[in-house]
Scaffold this active site. Structure first.
Site, PDB file in Angstrom:
ATOM      1  N   ARG A  96       0.845  -1.201   0.000  1.00 41.71           N
ATOM      2  CA  ARG A  96       0.000   0.000   0.000  1.00 41.71           C
ATOM      3  C   ARG A  96       0.877   1.245   0.000  1.00 41.71           C
ATOM      4  O   ARG A  96       1.855   1.319   0.724  1.00 41.71           O
ATOM      5  CB  ARG A  96      -0.873   0.015   1.257  1.00 41.71           C
ATOM      6  N   GLY A 105      -3.685   9.756  -7.204  1.00 38.99           N
ATOM      7  CA  GLY A 105      -2.580   9.803  -8.156  1.00 38.99           C
ATOM      8  C   GLY A 105      -1.490   8.844  -7.741  1.00 38.99           C
ATOM      9  O   GLY A 105      -0.637   8.466  -8.545  1.00 38.99           O
ATOM     10  N   MET A 107      -0.010   5.117  -6.387  1.00 38.75           N
ATOM     11  CA  MET A 107      -0.321   3.749  -6.775  1.00 38.75           C
ATOM     12  C   MET A 107      -1.422   3.165  -5.892  1.00 38.75           C
ATOM     13  O   MET A 107      -1.425   3.346  -4.695  1.00 38.75           O
ATOM     14  CB  MET A 107       0.917   2.864  -6.670  1.00 38.75           C
ATOM     15  N   ARG A 352      -7.908   7.402   9.975  1.00 35.86           N
ATOM     16  CA  ARG A 352      -7.408   8.767   9.727  1.00 35.86           C
ATOM     17  C   ARG A 352      -8.526   9.736  10.090  1.00 35.86           C
ATOM     18  O   ARG A 352      -9.693   9.324  10.189  1.00 35.86           O
ATOM     19  CB  ARG A 352      -7.024   8.946   8.255  1.00 35.86           C
ATOM     20  N   HIS A 468     -15.382  41.231 -13.222  1.00 34.48           N
ATOM     21  CA  HIS A 468     -16.164  42.203 -12.460  1.00 34.48           C
ATOM     22  C   HIS A 468     -17.347  41.521 -11.775  1.00 34.48           C
ATOM     23  O   HIS A 468     -17.576  41.674 -10.578  1.00 34.48           O
ATOM     24  CB  HIS A 468     -16.642  43.322 -13.389  1.00 34.48           C
ATOM     25  N   CYS A 844      -8.767  46.812   4.389  1.00 31.99           N
ATOM     26  CA  CYS A 844     -10.034  46.612   3.703  1.00 31.99           C
ATOM     27  C   CYS A 844      -9.670  45.966   2.368  1.00 31.99           C
ATOM     28  O   CYS A 844      -8.513  45.685   2.113  1.00 31.99           O
ATOM     29  CB  CYS A 844     -10.767  47.932   3.522  1.00 31.99           C
TER      30      CYS A 844
HETATM   31  P1  ADP Z   1      -6.572   3.443  -0.168  1.00 32.69           P
HETATM   32  O1  ADP Z   1      -5.549   4.398   0.277  1.00 32.69           O
HETATM   33  O2  ADP Z   1      -6.996   3.600  -1.563  1.00 32.69           O
HETATM   34  O3  ADP Z   1      -7.713   3.344   0.798  1.00 32.69           O
HETATM   35  P2  ADP Z   1      -5.606   1.023   1.020  1.00 32.69           P
HETATM   36  O4  ADP Z   1      -4.182   0.701   1.048  1.00 32.69           O
HETATM   37  O5  ADP Z   1      -6.202   1.527   2.267  1.00 32.69           O
HETATM   38  O6  ADP Z   1      -5.859   2.020  -0.161  1.00 32.69           O
HETATM   39  O7  ADP Z   1      -6.306  -0.312   0.588  1.00 32.69           O
HETATM   40  C1  ADP Z   1      -7.381  -0.508  -0.250  1.00 32.69           C
HETATM   41  C2  ADP Z   1      -8.298  -1.569   0.337  1.00 32.69           C
HETATM   42  O8  ADP Z   1      -7.593  -2.757   0.638  1.00 32.69           O
HETATM   43  C3  ADP Z   1      -8.925  -1.119   1.640  1.00 32.69           C
HETATM   44  O9  ADP Z   1     -10.266  -1.537   1.665  1.00 32.69           O
HETATM   45  C4  ADP Z   1      -8.117  -1.828   2.675  1.00 32.69           C
HETATM   46  O10 ADP Z   1      -8.868  -2.033   3.832  1.00 32.69           O
HETATM   47  C5  ADP Z   1      -7.781  -3.138   1.966  1.00 32.69           C
HETATM   48  N1  ADP Z   1      -6.565  -3.710   2.491  1.00 32.69           N
HETATM   49  C6  ADP Z   1      -5.339  -3.145   2.496  1.00 32.69           C
HETATM   50  N2  ADP Z   1      -4.443  -3.936   3.099  1.00 32.69           N
HETATM   51  C7  ADP Z   1      -5.096  -5.046   3.481  1.00 32.69           C
HETATM   52  C8  ADP Z   1      -4.714  -6.235   4.171  1.00 32.69           C
HETATM   53  N3  ADP Z   1      -3.466  -6.399   4.604  1.00 32.69           N
HETATM   54  N4  ADP Z   1      -5.667  -7.158   4.398  1.00 32.69           N
HETATM   55  C9  ADP Z   1      -6.925  -6.964   3.972  1.00 32.69           C
HETATM   56  N5  ADP Z   1      -7.358  -5.891   3.327  1.00 32.69           N
HETATM   57  C10 ADP Z   1      -6.450  -4.921   3.076  1.00 32.69           C
HETATM   58 MG    MG Z   2      -7.669   2.977   2.584  1.00 30.95          MG
END
Ligand code: ADP
Ligand code: MG
Ligand code: MG
Length: 888
Positions: A96, A105, A107, A352, A468, A844
């Site tokens: 991820r 944008g 991956m 988050r 304007h 102003c």
């Molecule tokens: P994004 O930033 O697009 O949300 P993520 O990295 O959070 O991408 O992952 C996309 C999806 O894959 C999410 O639904 C996340 O919960 C799931 N996911 C990511 N890592 C795992 C994992 N180790 N096991 C199961 N699901 C995962």
């Molecule tokens: Mg996510």
């Protein structure tokens, strides 16, 4: 040697918990969740520093990274008891991306990495679920091909559709192990064909391919564009997270979902989210199947058939609810969460701070402070002042149907419906008769002010976001759609054509200044209100702010609105706007076109009572608050008649002929009116104009003081001063008028005479000018124009390019050029104070309502900012936040 890999989960933590700069947002929060004991699949994060080093070294990984990644994998293997690439019981991971702030944008995630023709069999054996194993493998090939190999995903989707069609089913869940197995074979063929190589079977190749793709995506065009648009430095880099897979697709006791700890749209304190049984990753948001609600309450409210998670998996739901509360308490903010349930066990995959609407932001901040989770000051700091704009204008009822004709630029927020009117005079007449009017013009000019004021909304075919129409509409708080290029407007005929349809004068139209949509017919709107949570938060903001907030207003309506929104005085009352009034324009024109003092005075006589009643009304509304009134400022040509009938009218009033007037109008022509005969230059050459205005102000002030007891404090402002002498001369005129009026009425009023600082010379010579004036108001619109040498009305053509190329950080007419114009302001403030320690300093101009510019005013120690009525609450909040920041 730099450490690049940070492990988390399984009781191990390499530190960096919560350090978003190092681990990116996702990695930092995964580590933090793990460290507070939440169920997080073990993993490791390759830090953002690696991304920077990777690019510095021309796209090379240092050798040390191989060892560190191997250690990271060993960590995951240790915790899970599985081995990466082991055909008997394989470890699978997700890869991820994750920058400091979530960034489109970058991956996309690859799930189920570590599957190949052998390990898939092991997964099937260990799980006892062949279907699950082959479903996971086909998902992996599909994702990897898409995001790492960058092959066209259409081919894969097509193959899946065909498989379902052949079997006569609609849902992925209806396919069994054999179907998925067959699909995997097909997928691999697609890869060989499109990539000219077989799908990578070595799990380490798979892993490094994915890691490289994440770092590579940092420099992808779409990521670069996003960073440029959002002021994200290229040097930040992204992190890579490698994490053990957990599976939501292992049958009916497994699931995947997304949730918010509170309602992100209304802010209610209720869990909010969706989940899908027997699904993986993004299935919930991908819309492959209709997701189910998290809570029973939400399901009931929506009348949904499928069971909620609360009902279908009560135990896991209970656990999840406990985690929600824990996370909110820990982060002290509303969280946006991703989770997966594997065979009845809950796993947390992301958290988050959740994005929210302005309405929700207010409610959540106020609620959390009331719950004792955050302080009132933190609540004040939490809400984005700019987002309040959403709440300060009528908005379209989201439930109403829309018949969209075309789309222009969202120039000024808010929505309005009314009859189509194609000229300003008619707009004013219709509005006086009580009709809601939408003023439609090819473009607007200063002469349309009265029509724009009378209208509920403004629509133009030409002109950008700083045209304007856009600037004036924003100032007035009128919704505006500008630059709707598809409109073909025939004002004379009173008709507009668009998309093969005709809108005639009197037909109802609706505009949405927040989206730029132009619609036929009426769409219901909802009115804004400074009440409830909004009012509460404003009260808290007022407790912490130092800067006073005034308003730019000159009509009774604007003054009242501004006071309702909490304005503490008027920072700029532009007297010329009063001159455009239909009932007065003839006298104004007579004054301008007069050939001598006598002629001018005759015309001014007629204007005096009008001005006096204007000021009296404003003073009454402002009830003793300070009111800065600027004497006549604009180039005179803005008032000149155009039509024959207008000339004739003035000629009659002045007792002269149209020819004389035409000659005089030609004499008044200027090549560059912005730098021409305007501002105090009018007062210097025709002192009788300022004399009349000052008299009107004092007469009104005495009148209101007698009547109401609340004596107004007029602050009379001389525009466009560049030298002390100009101010001295004009102050003498004002003081004389005061003396005369006070003597006539037998009553004195406190007043100040000061100047606008809007020329670089005035800023430089502020020390000297302060000898003559009691206050400075920084007229940052003109000060920006004169400092940058850029005409605001003509900047649109190059401004976008200038911002794109990084020449200007932002549009300097929207957000103050702190480095350049700001330096002049700071210098003038310092020099002014040196001469006159108690000099009043304010700003102003458009910047008075811009949060970044307000922060600058705080640090420069100005006394007040002045914003258009609808921006007053924004300014109050921004001033409070600036004060909080300055305290640190
Ligand atoms: P994004 O930033 O697009 O949300 P993520 O990295 O959070 O991408 O992952 C996309 C999806 O894959 C999410 O639904 C996340 O919960 C799931 N996911 C990511 N890592 C795992 C994992 N180790 N096991 C199961 N699901 C995962
Ligand atoms: Mg996510
Ligand atoms: Mg000016």
């Amino acid at each position: 040697m730099t450490q690049y890999v940070y492990r988390f989960g399984g009781g191990v933590s390499d530190g960096g918990n919560g350090n978003k700069n190092l681990l990116g947002g996702k990695g930092a929060n995964l580590a933090e969740m793990a460290s507070i004991g939440l169920p997080v699949p073990p993993g490791f994060t390759i830090s953002t520093e690696m991304c920077t080093a990777y690019y510095d070294q021309g796209g090379q990984f240092p050798d040390s990274l191989r060892t560190e990644v191997a250690n990271g994998i060993a960590h995951i293997e240790g915790v899970t008891g599985k081995t990466f690439g082991n055909p008997a019981d394989p470890l699978l991971v997700s890869v991820r991306s994750g920058a400091r702030i979530s960034m489109p944008g970058m991956m996309d995630t690859v799930l189920n990495l570590g599957l190949n023709d052998q390990t898939v069999e092991g997964l099937a054996a260990v799980s006892g679920d062949e279907r699950f194993a082959w479903d996971s493998y086909r998902r992996f090939i599909q994702m990897y091909s898409d995001v790492v190999l960058e092959l066209d995903h259409g081919a894969f989707e097509e193959a899946l559709e065909i498989a379902k069609e052949d079997k006569g089913v609609h849902l992925d869940t209806d396919l069994d192990a054999a179907d998925w197995k067959a699909l995997v074979a097909r997928y691999k063929k697609i890869v060989e064909r499109e990539w000219n190589k077989p799908f990578p079977q070595d799990v380490h190749d798979q892993l490094w391919g994915a890691i490289g793709a994440v770092f590579g995506s940092w420099q992808a065009d779409r990521a670069k564009v996003y960073r440029r648009l959002n002021d994200i430095p290229h040097t930040w880099g992204t992190a890579v997270n490698v994490q053990a897979m957990v599976f939501g697709n292992m049958g009916d006791t497994s699931a995947t979902g997304v949730a918010f700890t509170r309602d992100p749209s209304k802010g209610d304190r209720a869990y909010y989210g969706e989940f899908l049984i027997n699904a993986q990753g993004e299935d919930v948001v991908a819309g492959i199947r209709t997701p189910q609600y998290l809570t029973k309450a939400a399901r009931d409210a929506a009348g949904a058939k499928a069971a909620s998670m609360e009902e279908a998996m009560p135990e896991v739901y209970g656990e999840l609810a406990r985690v929600f509360d824990l996370l909110e308490n820990h982060y002290r903010d509303m969280q946006d969460i991703e989770f997966t349930v594997q065979q009845g066990k809950l796993w947390m995959l992301q958290t988050r701070s959740g994005k929210r609407t302005a309405k929700a932001a207010l409610k959540i901040a106020v609620d959390m402070a009331n719950e004792g989770l955050i302080t009132e000051e933190e609540a004040v700091a939490r809400v984005d002042p700019a987002a309040l704009d959403q709440l300060l204008h009528p908005t379209l009822d989201p439930k109403a149907a829309r018949d969209v004709l075309t789309k222009g630029l969202p120039a000024s927020p808010g929505a309005a419906s009314g009859i189509a009117v194609f000229d300003s005079d008619t707009a004013e007449k219709k509005a006086e008769a009580g009709e809601a009017v939408i003023l439609i013009r090819v473009e607007t000019s200063p002469e349309d002010i009265h029509g724009m004021h009378a209208a509920k909304g403004i629509l133009t075919a030409r002109g950008g976001m700083t045209s304007h129409a856009a600037v004036v509409a924003r100032g007035m708080g009128r919704p505006c759609v500008s630059g709707a290029g598809a409109l073909s407007i025939d004002a004379k005929a009173g008709v507009m054509k668009v998309a093969g349809r005709e809108i005639r004068a009197g037909d109802i139209v609706t505009i949405d200044g927040a989206t730029g949509e132009v619609m036929a017919g009426k769409v219901d709107t909802v009115q804004p209100e400074l009440a409830g949570d909004f009012a509460t938060l404003m009260g808290w903001a007022d407790k912490v702010r130092r800067l006073k907030v005034r308003t730019n207003a000159e009509t009774p309506l604007d003054c009242r609105t501004a006071r309702e929104f909490g304005a503490e005085g008027i920072g700029l009352c532009r007297t010329e706007h009063m001159f455009f009034d239909a009932a007065r324009i003839t006298a104004v024109r007579q004054m301008i076109l007069a050939e001598d003092v006598g002629g001018r005075k005759a015309a001014l006589e007629k204007l005096l009572p009008e001005q006096r009643s204007d000021f009296a009304e404003i003073f009454e509304i402002m009830a003793g608050l300070p009111c800065t009134i600027r004497l006549l400022d604009p180039p005179l040509h803005e008032f000149l008649p155009h039509e024959e009938a207008e000339f004739a009218e003035v000629a009659t009033a002045a007792g002269t002929t149209v020819e004389v007037l035409r000659r005089r109008a030609a004499e008044l022509h200027e090549f560059n009116p912005m730098l021409g005969h305007r501002g105090c230059r009018l007062g210097v050459t025709y002192p009788e104009i300022y004399e009349m205005q000052a008299r009107a102000i004092f007469e009104a002030a005495v009148e209101v003081a007698e009547k109401s007891g609340a004596a107004p404090i007029p602050e009379i402002m001389i525009p466009l001063v560049g030298t002390k002498r100009e101010l001295e001369l004009m102050k003498a005129v004002v003081d004389q008028a005061a003396k005369d009026v006070f003597a006539e009425k037998g009553r004195e009023i406190e007043y100040l005479v000061g100047t606008m600082i809007e020329l670089p010379r005035a800023a430089l010579k502020a020390g000297e000018i302060a000898e003559a004036g009691a206050f400075f108001s920084f007229g940052t619109n003109d000060l920006t124009q004169t400092t940058l040498g850029v005409s605001r009305d003509d900047a649109a053509r190059f401004l976008t390019t200038y911002v794109e190329k990084g020449i200007y950080a932002k549009d300097p007419f929207v957000s103050l050029d702190v480095e350049g114009v700001g330096e002049l302001i700071a210098l003038a403030a310092e020099r002014g104070r040196k001469t006159r320690p108690d000099i009043k300093l304010g700003i102003c101009g458009e910047h008075g309502g811009d949060p970044a510019s307000i922060a600058f005013c705080e640090t420069t120690g100005l006394d007040y900012v002045s914003a258009s009525p609808y921006r007053v609450p924004i300014a109050r909040l921004a001033a409070a936040q600036a004060a909080l920041k300055a305290r640190k």
